[in-house]
Design an enzyme around this catalytic site. Structure first.
Site, PDB file in Angstrom:
ATOM      1  N   GLN A 172       0.791  -1.180   0.002  1.00  0.00           N
ATOM      2  CA  GLN A 172      -0.102  -0.010  -0.070  1.00  0.00           C
ATOM      3  C   GLN A 172       0.906   1.438  -0.099  1.00  0.00           C
ATOM      4  O   GLN A 172       1.602   1.577   0.943  1.00  0.00           O
ATOM      5  CB  GLN A 172      -0.742   0.140   1.164  1.00  0.00           C
ATOM      6  CG  GLN A 172      -1.936   0.932   1.290  1.00  0.00           C
ATOM      7  CD  GLN A 172      -2.947   0.954   2.428  1.00  0.00           C
ATOM      8  OE1 GLN A 172      -4.136   1.436   2.230  1.00  0.00           O
ATOM      9  NE2 GLN A 172      -2.563   0.056   3.502  1.00  0.00           N
ATOM     10  N   HIS A 194      -1.727  -0.197  -4.639  1.00  0.00           N
ATOM     11  CA  HIS A 194      -2.854   0.441  -3.996  1.00  0.00           C
ATOM     12  C   HIS A 194      -3.304   1.896  -4.723  1.00  0.00           C
ATOM     13  O   HIS A 194      -4.259   2.148  -5.144  1.00  0.00           O
ATOM     14  CB  HIS A 194      -2.688   0.653  -2.513  1.00  0.00           C
ATOM     15  CG  HIS A 194      -4.074   1.115  -1.925  1.00  0.00           C
ATOM     16  ND1 HIS A 194      -4.111   2.265  -1.636  1.00  0.00           N
ATOM     17  CD2 HIS A 194      -5.106   0.202  -1.564  1.00  0.00           C
ATOM     18  CE1 HIS A 194      -5.484   2.510  -1.217  1.00  0.00           C
ATOM     19  NE2 HIS A 194      -6.002   1.123  -0.999  1.00  0.00           N
ATOM     20  N   ASP A 236      -6.851   1.054  -6.097  1.00  0.00           N
ATOM     21  CA  ASP A 236      -7.894   1.470  -5.358  1.00  0.00           C
ATOM     22  C   ASP A 236      -8.493   2.643  -5.736  1.00  0.00           C
ATOM     23  O   ASP A 236      -7.644   3.822  -5.777  1.00  0.00           O
ATOM     24  CB  ASP A 236      -7.920   1.370  -3.808  1.00  0.00           C
ATOM     25  CG  ASP A 236      -9.207   1.396  -3.161  1.00  0.00           C
ATOM     26  OD1 ASP A 236     -10.172   1.758  -3.687  1.00  0.00           O
ATOM     27  OD2 ASP A 236      -9.039   1.471  -1.675  1.00  0.00           O
ATOM     28  N   GLU A 273      -9.997  -1.687  -7.744  1.00  0.00           N
ATOM     29  CA  GLU A 273     -10.951  -1.680  -6.438  1.00  0.00           C
ATOM     30  C   GLU A 273     -11.937  -0.470  -6.158  1.00  0.00           C
ATOM     31  O   GLU A 273     -11.410   0.701  -6.596  1.00  0.00           O
ATOM     32  CB  GLU A 273      -9.993  -1.802  -5.017  1.00  0.00           C
ATOM     33  CG  GLU A 273     -10.700  -1.971  -3.799  1.00  0.00           C
ATOM     34  CD  GLU A 273      -9.844  -1.998  -2.753  1.00  0.00           C
ATOM     35  OE1 GLU A 273     -10.356  -1.813  -1.514  1.00  0.00           O
ATOM     36  OE2 GLU A 273      -8.643  -2.251  -2.501  1.00  0.00           O
ATOM     37  N   ASP A 307     -15.168  -3.485  -2.329  1.00  0.00           N
ATOM     38  CA  ASP A 307     -14.732  -2.843  -1.095  1.00  0.00           C
ATOM     39  C   ASP A 307     -15.638  -2.091  -0.223  1.00  0.00           C
ATOM     40  O   ASP A 307     -16.347  -2.622   0.658  1.00  0.00           O
ATOM     41  CB  ASP A 307     -13.449  -1.820  -1.143  1.00  0.00           C
ATOM     42  CG  ASP A 307     -13.090  -1.400   0.203  1.00  0.00           C
ATOM     43  OD1 ASP A 307     -13.464  -1.591   1.256  1.00  0.00           O
ATOM     44  OD2 ASP A 307     -12.230  -0.243   0.056  1.00  0.00           O
ATOM     45  N   GLN A 329     -12.756  -7.701  -0.975  1.00  0.00           N
ATOM     46  CA  GLN A 329     -12.021  -7.660   0.123  1.00  0.00           C
ATOM     47  C   GLN A 329     -12.739  -7.892   1.250  1.00  0.00           C
ATOM     48  O   GLN A 329     -13.542  -7.514   1.630  1.00  0.00           O
ATOM     49  CB  GLN A 329     -11.522  -5.920   0.225  1.00  0.00           C
ATOM     50  CG  GLN A 329     -10.737  -5.742   1.539  1.00  0.00           C
ATOM     51  CD  GLN A 329      -9.984  -4.333   1.609  1.00  0.00           C
ATOM     52  OE1 GLN A 329      -9.365  -4.195   2.503  1.00  0.00           O
ATOM     53  NE2 GLN A 329     -10.364  -3.262   0.912  1.00  0.00           N
ATOM     54  N   LYS A 331     -12.323  -6.817   4.802  1.00  0.00           N
ATOM     55  CA  LYS A 331     -11.739  -5.740   5.403  1.00  0.00           C
ATOM     56  C   LYS A 331     -11.938  -5.905   7.061  1.00  0.00           C
ATOM     57  O   LYS A 331     -12.920  -5.921   7.784  1.00  0.00           O
ATOM     58  CB  LYS A 331     -12.382  -4.490   5.160  1.00  0.00           C
ATOM     59  CG  LYS A 331     -11.630  -3.387   5.209  1.00  0.00           C
ATOM     60  CD  LYS A 331     -12.470  -2.104   4.544  1.00  0.00           C
ATOM     61  CE  LYS A 331     -11.622  -0.881   4.433  1.00  0.00           C
ATOM     62  NZ  LYS A 331     -10.753  -0.695   3.041  1.00  0.00           N
ATOM     63  N   THR A 360      -6.658  -2.137   6.912  1.00  0.00           N
ATOM     64  CA  THR A 360      -6.442  -0.564   6.955  1.00  0.00           C
ATOM     65  C   THR A 360      -5.137  -0.381   7.502  1.00  0.00           C
ATOM     66  O   THR A 360      -4.508  -0.913   8.124  1.00  0.00           O
ATOM     67  CB  THR A 360      -7.464  -0.068   8.058  1.00  0.00           C
ATOM     68  OG1 THR A 360      -7.380   1.235   7.736  1.00  0.00           O
ATOM     69  CG2 THR A 360      -7.632  -0.596   9.209  1.00  0.00           C
ATOM     70  N   CYS A 361      -4.456   0.609   6.964  1.00  0.00           N
ATOM     71  CA  CYS A 361      -3.257   1.279   7.314  1.00  0.00           C
ATOM     72  C   CYS A 361      -3.473   1.688   8.755  1.00  0.00           C
ATOM     73  O   CYS A 361      -2.284   1.980   9.334  1.00  0.00           O
ATOM     74  CB  CYS A 361      -2.939   2.468   6.539  1.00  0.00           C
ATOM     75  SG  CYS A 361      -4.150   3.631   6.283  1.00  0.00           S
TER      76      CYS A 361
END
Length: 425
Positions: A172, A194, A236, A273, A307, A329, A331, A360-361
């Protein structure tokens, strides 16, 4: 082994919470922050510090096992639970949640995790972040109790055959979509970058900026990648393709644009995405089914990744059942208990939909390592490098956790085989 205590400590996550609706409405970036007023409930600023609630589950032998409650960067968007405030939820974990857990046998991972999925406080289910973090700690405790890996605990509970090699990691880039992509090429990351294409400026009014970026990815991958490197590009776009070719969303224009993306990415595969965000789950599924049909009819080989509006286990099932995505995804923080992510990956088995174990980051190193075990236990199609947006740290955490787990399982298998030979003699 019995659970003796549960503790909760507020801390920081690996990135930030962002008000996605405000950003999509045109909030101007000012350095690392955004100018303007937030529009999503719970936000004080458009960008604010990510939070986690560190959960420690203590067993009767004195050992302590950790999980981190985390919520996605774009909390409160696309049907997700509201913004997660660690201080507000700490009393819930140390109160009603602890009361349910203390005295239970740590080896009963799946039963306890399912109990948390159904637990309600004053008529409301636990926030997904709480279910996510507490279940990580329970998984670690169960692995300690059984003297095995978290991968093995999950594989036993979910009745799977774990992967024998690392699951492909998805890097990412964040907004550093050029510099971080070059890092990924040098390290031979299998799925990337990403791209964080969440505004018209980043995609271009007619999509021209993204096309140029994809062409650059091909060029630099061949210049910097290791010998035999065969990357898969995953971009994304946060619904921005639907925005620039609409509204309302125009399928024919989008199909033509996807064909241009396929040509720009050649000879490598590309998946997109969140091509559009039409505002609710049912309409999102319908739009993505329609897009996939259009792509198939035009013989365009770009894969579509679900997503937005695909948050819960139920959502995943509905997207998969409808054939709304080539890749879905999972998530992880949005599904609640970490076992739910494993169950969602399993649901994709035998279908035309591949499972991307995402997240997630805005998670932590603890939750990222736990997810690496989910990826191995279920042999997911790909797994996100996390936390953070610097890429290197998240990639190291996830890739190394998988490698050390595989190495441990191989050592244990060799010892077991040697013991069998000795016993036969």
């Amino acid at each position: 082994m019995r659970i003796d205590a549960v503790h909760a400590t507020p801390g920081y996550a690996g990135f930030f919470f962002d008000d996605q609706r405000a950003i999509k409405r045109g909030a101007r970036q000012d350095g690392f922050t955004y100018d303007g007023e937030p529009v999503t409930d719970g936000f004080d600023e458009i960008r604010q510090a990510g939070e986690t609630l560190i959960v420690d589950v203590e067993l009767e032998d004195g050992s302590v096992h950790r999980g981190d409650c985390a919520a996605v960067q774009y909390s409160g968007a696309g049907g997700r639970d509201p913004l997660f405030r660690a201080e507000a939820y700490a009393p819930v974990v140390e109160g009603p949640v602890a009361e349910e857990l203390v005295g239970r046998d740590a080896s009963d991972f799946l039963a306890i995790a399912e109990l948390l999925e159904e637990l309600q406080i004053e008529g409301t289910r636990l926030h997904t972040a709480i279910r996510y973090g507490v279940s990580q700690a329970l998984l670690a405790a169960a692995a300690h109790d059984s003297g095995t890996t978290q991968t093995d605990v999950l594989a036993d509970e979910l009745e799977t055959e774990p992967a024998t090699g690392p699951v492909p990691v998805f890097g990412q880039s964040g907004d550093a979509r050029y510099g971080n992509a070059e890092k990924m090429f040098i390290k031979g990351v299998p799925v990337l970058p990403h791209g964080l294409i969440n505004s018209v400026e980043k995609i271009g009014p007619d999509g021209e900026v993204l096309l140029e970026y994809v062409e650059w990815l091909v060029e630099r991958s061949e210049e910097l990648g290791p010998e035999g490197y065969d990357p898969r590009f995953h971009i994304d776009v946060y619904g921005m393709i639907g925005e620039i070719f609409g509204p309302p969303y125009d399928r024919d224009e989008v199909v033509d644009y996807f064909e241009a993306l396929e040509e720009a990415a050649a000879p490598y595969p590309i998946q997109i995405e969140g091509p559009m965000d039409v505002g609710d789950r049912a309409d999102q599924i319908a739009a993505m089914v329609e897009l996939r049909e259009g792509l198939e009819g035009a013989d365009v080989g770009v894969d579509v990744v679900a997503d937005e509006w695909c948050n819960t286990f139920k959502d995943v099932r509905e997207f998969v059942d409808a054939g709304a995505a080539d890749v879905v995804q999972v998530k992880t923080p949005d599904l609640g208990g970490i076992h739910r992510s494993g169950q969602a990956v399993r649901y994709c088995e035998g279908t035309d939909t591949r499972a991307y174990l995402g997240g997630t980051c805005n998670e932590t190193e603890t939750s990222a390592r736990a997810c690496a075990h989910v990826a191995l236990a279920t042999d997911a199609a790909q797994v996100l490098a996390k936390p953070g947006m610097g890429f290197d740290e998240g990639y190291m955490i996830v890739e190394n956790e998988m490698r050390r787990t595989i190495a441990r399982r191989e050592r244990e298998q060799r010892l077991a085989n040697a013991d069998e030979v000795t016993a036969d003699d």
